[in-house]
Write a protein that holds these residues in place. Sequence first.
Motif, PDB file in Angstrom:
ATOM      1  N   ASP A   2       0.813  -1.214   0.000  1.00 39.60           N
ATOM      2  CA  ASP A   2       0.000   0.000   0.000  1.00 39.60           C
ATOM      3  C   ASP A   2       0.850   1.268   0.000  1.00 39.60           C
ATOM      4  N   VAL A   3       2.066   1.179   0.509  1.00 42.79           N
ATOM      5  CA  VAL A   3       2.942   2.349   0.582  1.00 42.79           C
ATOM      6  C   VAL A   3       3.788   2.402  -0.682  1.00 42.79           C
ATOM      7  N   PRO A   4       3.698   3.498  -1.413  1.00 42.50           N
ATOM      8  CA  PRO A   4       4.497   3.604  -2.642  1.00 42.50           C
ATOM      9  C   PRO A   4       5.996   3.568  -2.331  1.00 42.50           C
ATOM     10  N   PRO A   5       6.794   2.983  -3.222  1.00 44.60           N
ATOM     11  CA  PRO A   5       8.242   2.894  -2.985  1.00 44.60           C
ATOM     12  C   PRO A   5       8.883   4.249  -2.722  1.00 44.60           C
ATOM     13  N   GLU A   6       8.395   5.323  -3.366  1.00 40.57           N
ATOM     14  CA  GLU A   6       8.994   6.645  -3.141  1.00 40.57           C
ATOM     15  C   GLU A   6       8.769   7.132  -1.705  1.00 40.57           C
ATOM     16  N   THR A   7       7.676   6.708  -1.082  1.00 42.75           N
ATOM     17  CA  THR A   7       7.431   7.073   0.316  1.00 42.75           C
ATOM     18  C   THR A   7       8.450   6.379   1.208  1.00 42.75           C
ATOM     19  N   ALA A   8       8.666   5.102   0.978  1.00 45.90           N
ATOM     20  CA  ALA A   8       9.673   4.374   1.749  1.00 45.90           C
ATOM     21  C   ALA A   8      11.055   4.968   1.526  1.00 45.90           C
ATOM     22  N   ASP A   9      11.359   5.358   0.308  1.00 44.80           N
ATOM     23  CA  ASP A   9      12.652   5.993   0.027  1.00 44.80           C
ATOM     24  C   ASP A   9      12.801   7.307   0.786  1.00 44.80           C
ATOM     25  N   SER A  16      17.684   6.975   9.590  1.00 43.18           N
ATOM     26  CA  SER A  16      18.770   6.113   9.125  1.00 43.18           C
ATOM     27  C   SER A  16      18.182   4.910   8.395  1.00 43.18           C
ATOM     28  N   ALA A  17      18.733   4.588   7.255  1.00 41.80           N
ATOM     29  CA  ALA A  17      18.181   3.582   6.333  1.00 41.80           C
ATOM     30  C   ALA A  17      17.985   2.219   6.985  1.00 41.80           C
ATOM     31  N   ASP A  18      18.823   1.863   7.936  1.00 37.15           N
ATOM     32  CA  ASP A  18      18.687   0.545   8.552  1.00 37.15           C
ATOM     33  C   ASP A  18      17.501   0.484   9.524  1.00 37.15           C
ATOM     34  N   ARG A  19      16.832   1.605   9.754  1.00 38.59           N
ATOM     35  CA  ARG A  19      15.707   1.626  10.678  1.00 38.59           C
ATOM     36  C   ARG A  19      14.365   1.655   9.960  1.00 38.59           C
ATOM     37  N   VAL A  20      14.347   1.720   8.652  1.00 37.16           N
ATOM     38  CA  VAL A  20      13.108   1.709   7.874  1.00 37.16           C
ATOM     39  C   VAL A  20      13.027   0.382   7.146  1.00 37.16           C
ATOM     40  N   VAL A  21      11.945  -0.334   7.375  1.00 34.78           N
ATOM     41  CA  VAL A  21      11.771  -1.655   6.785  1.00 34.78           C
ATOM     42  C   VAL A  21      10.437  -1.679   6.053  1.00 34.78           C
ATOM     43  N   ARG A  22      10.461  -2.185   4.866  1.00 38.09           N
ATOM     44  CA  ARG A  22       9.231  -2.374   4.107  1.00 38.09           C
ATOM     45  C   ARG A  22       8.703  -3.770   4.440  1.00 38.09           C
ATOM     46  N   ALA A  23       7.492  -3.816   5.001  1.00 42.96           N
ATOM     47  CA  ALA A  23       6.920  -5.084   5.456  1.00 42.96           C
ATOM     48  C   ALA A  23       5.701  -5.442   4.618  1.00 42.96           C
ATOM     49  N   PRO A  24       5.413  -6.731   4.500  1.00 41.39           N
ATOM     50  CA  PRO A  24       4.212  -7.156   3.777  1.00 41.39           C
ATOM     51  C   PRO A  24       2.958  -6.653   4.493  1.00 41.39           C
ATOM     52  N   PRO A  25       1.878  -6.419   3.752  1.00 35.94           N
ATOM     53  CA  PRO A  25       0.635  -5.906   4.357  1.00 35.94           C
ATOM     54  C   PRO A  25       0.146  -6.722   5.547  1.00 35.94           C
TER      55      PRO A  25
END
Length: 171
Positions: A2-9, A16-25
């Motif tokens: 549901d979250v667009p890749p640009e939002t996660a980016d 810090s990049a190691d603290r943001v994780v893209r998880a399955p719905p």
Amino acid sequence: DDVPPETADELRRRVSADRVVRAPPRIVDACCDTSTPQGAVALCAPPAVDVPEAPSLVLVLDNVSDPGNAGALVRTAAAAGVDAVVLLGAQTADPWAPKALRAAMGATFRVPITRFDDWPTCRDALRDAWRLRVRVADLEDADSDDPLSGAAHDDDADGQRLASVAHDTVD
């Protein structure tokens, strides 16, 4: 997804990049307590906000067990300029619970919050450490046609529950 890749980016750029994780719905859904989650979840420790050394106005929540009510009271306290909110008793709702956070609408992050297990310890902090006069609003005997008719008293009693102690000991 549901979250667009640009939002996660963007999140990775801000945190810090190691603290943001893209998880399955299904994982995001399991982490949320709402029926229609927004698609983003944050896990963080509550901020440490100290009570001022000499607060002039403190709101005590005495066994307010409903998280929505506790959050609304924290929000109201912030709007009224309260210096701190005191949670009294084990039954008082956690202001960091999801429902309380939603009801507080961000105020939980602006008002110092502290907890006391019993009234004598709380009263000593209010009177001795913070030099505050203790007033109790007791709406238990309020007139149903005039909900603001409940009494406000000075409380000088030792006891378990602030409002009931004041009610039982003040003329």
